[in-house]
Design an enzyme around this catalytic site. Structure first.
Site, short mmCIF file in Angstrom:
data_model
loop_
_atom_site.label_atom_id
_atom_site.label_comp_id
_atom_site.label_asym_id
_atom_site.label_seq_id
_atom_site.Cartn_x
_atom_site.Cartn_y
_atom_site.Cartn_z
N TYR A 47 34.26 33.78 29.44
CA TYR A 47 34.46 34.85 28.46
C TYR A 47 34.46 34.34 27.02
O TYR A 47 34.53 35.12 26.09
CB TYR A 47 35.76 35.60 28.74
N LYS A 52 37.92 28.05 42.19
CA LYS A 52 36.73 27.73 42.98
C LYS A 52 36.46 26.23 42.79
O LYS A 52 35.34 25.81 42.48
CB LYS A 52 35.57 28.62 42.48
N ASP A 64 39.60 38.38 36.47
CA ASP A 64 38.99 39.68 36.22
C ASP A 64 38.63 40.35 37.55
O ASP A 64 38.97 41.51 37.81
CB ASP A 64 37.72 39.45 35.38
#
Ligand code: NAP
Length: 390
Positions: free
Chosen positions: A136, A203, A278
């Site tokens: 972002y 991740k 998100d």
């Protein structure tokens, strides 16, 4: 002497003006009821979004930026962000401006909502999403730009890595200091709110030096600064958690999605980098049956922006049928943040009672089989309950 506090408000696009107006009435009424004339909120409306673009030629005018820097507290209606072109998200710009690094989204089931899962009453999670790092930050270039071509050549020359000539390029920065400060916020919250566990969502098996580092840095904060309170799951070796301690564990992002659906009761505070956060907050929101009822807060060390999780729901704009509960919930988070918990509590009771009585807007009434109230009827009903002390 009576205390007053100035809070900015941005009406926003789409259904924004209707739901903000409802929230302001409800908040004022609850503050009045809880604190009589000892506390008053002065609302200062500042322009942003499509209306501001039309009137001032900018979707985030200078006067709004200055007011944000001065007052640092904002109740914000949703703002439209074009996909794939046009202006950078105004929401992101504001978060960066005030360094609001923690996006906090509580997701708790409310009786009466139609959840897609069997035992929705087990859902009670609070997501701490990092707000200022990761994808972002918006460092990206179109595939055919000068920057992308130049980066491609550089990477190829210096690192012998080939990138396709038709690939757009984005950079994913994740830093130690930003991970540490969001971790502290999540751990402090878990302690203060007596939560059971904190789960780091990442991740890191694939992106080792960004997502994997997030996991390591978060664990290090827990070990170095909060060891008296937190116990790692892998240190327990199957033993039960000692009384008074909070569990800290981690889950790989894809696993996390199936886990919150199949075993929502196992997840409490979730700590996630920006993009994972998100996704997981909308997915968790869907579990309770309606993201229209969720509020969120963007908090830094000095200031906060409070907003509904949903967007502009343009198709309902101006129709007086949108559900204002998301922004009302955000308003409650603002009241809690300001230490005005008694007012927040009154709103919770009024909302719970309204849902129990099935006096709700269309998005919920369609599941409950009750006659839908308009936005203003629903608001009036909440005001009546608050004014009567619920
Ligand atoms: P959305 O505006 O949240 O709307 C998606 C659907 O959710 C609506 O069609 C409606 O569903 C339902 N919904 C959402 N809020 C509702 C409410 N208060 N009352 C009743 N129903 C509600 O999502 P979107 O269409 O993806 O996004 C539209 C724009 O909003 C985009 O430009 C996006 O960037 C922006 N956005 C802004 C923010 C923000 O300012 N923080 C956040 C998210 C999105 P049904 O059709 O099922 O009735």
């Amino acid at each position: 002497m009576a205390k007053s506090i100035t809070i900015l408000k941005i009406d926003g696009d789409g259904i924004g003006p209707e739901i903000i107006s409802a929230a302001v009435k409800v908040i004022d009424s609850a503050v009045g009821r809880a604190y009589k004339s000892n506390m008053k909120i002065n609302w200062l409306t500042v322009p942003a979004g499509k209306a501001a673009q039309k009137q001032f030629g900018s979707s985030l005018p200078k006067k709004t930026v200055n007011a944000l820097k001065k007052y640092r507290l904002l109740l914000k209606g949703p703002l439209e962000t074009p996909v794939g072109k046009g202006i950078r998200s105004l929401n992101v710009q504001m978060r960066i401006l005030l360094d609001l690094y923690a996006n906090i989204r509580p997701v708790k089931y409310m009786n009466g909502l139609e959840s897609p899962i069997k035992n929705p009453e087990r859902i009670d999670m609070v997501i701490f999403r990092e707000n200022t790092d990761d994808l972002y930050t918006g460092i990206e270039w179109p595939y055919n730009s000068r920057e992308a071509n130049s980066l491609r050549r550089f990477i190829n020359k210096e690192f012998k890595v080939h990138l396709d000539s038709d690939a757009g390029i984005g950079i994913k920065p994740m830093s130690k200091s930003k991970t540490e400060r969001i971790t502290r916020k999540a751990l402090e919250y878990a302690i203060k709110s007596q939560r059971r566990s904190v789960t780091i969502m990442h991740k890191g098996n694939i992106m080792k030096y960004t997502e994997g580092a997030f996991r390591e840095w978060a664990y290090s904060v827990a070990a170095n600064e909060y060891a008296r309170k937190f116990v790692r799951e892998d240190a327990l070796n199957g033993r039960t958690l000692p009384k008074g301690k909070i569990l800290i564990n981690d889950r790989i992002a894809d696993n996390m999605f199936q886990q919150i659906i199949t075993r929502p009761e196992s997840y409490d505070v979730i700590l996630a980098p920006n993009l994972n956060g998100d996704y997981i907050s909308d997915a968790a929101g869907a579990l309770i049956g309606d993201i229209g009822v969720l509020g969120g807060a963007n908090i830094g060390d000095n200031g906060g922006v409070f907003e509904a999780v949903h967007g502009t729901a343009e198709k309902y704009a101006g129709m007086n049928i949108a559900n204002p509960l998301g922004i009302i919930k955000a308003g409650q988070m603002m009241l809690d943040h300001l230490g005005l918990g008694a007012a927040s509590e009154l709103i919770s009771k009024a909302v719970d009672r309204s849902i129990k009585e099935k006096r709700v807007t269309k998005d919920i009434a369609r599941y409950l089989g009750s006659k839908p109230l308009s936005t203003s009827e629903f608001t009036e009903n909440l005001l009546k309950k608050i004014n009567q002390g619920v």
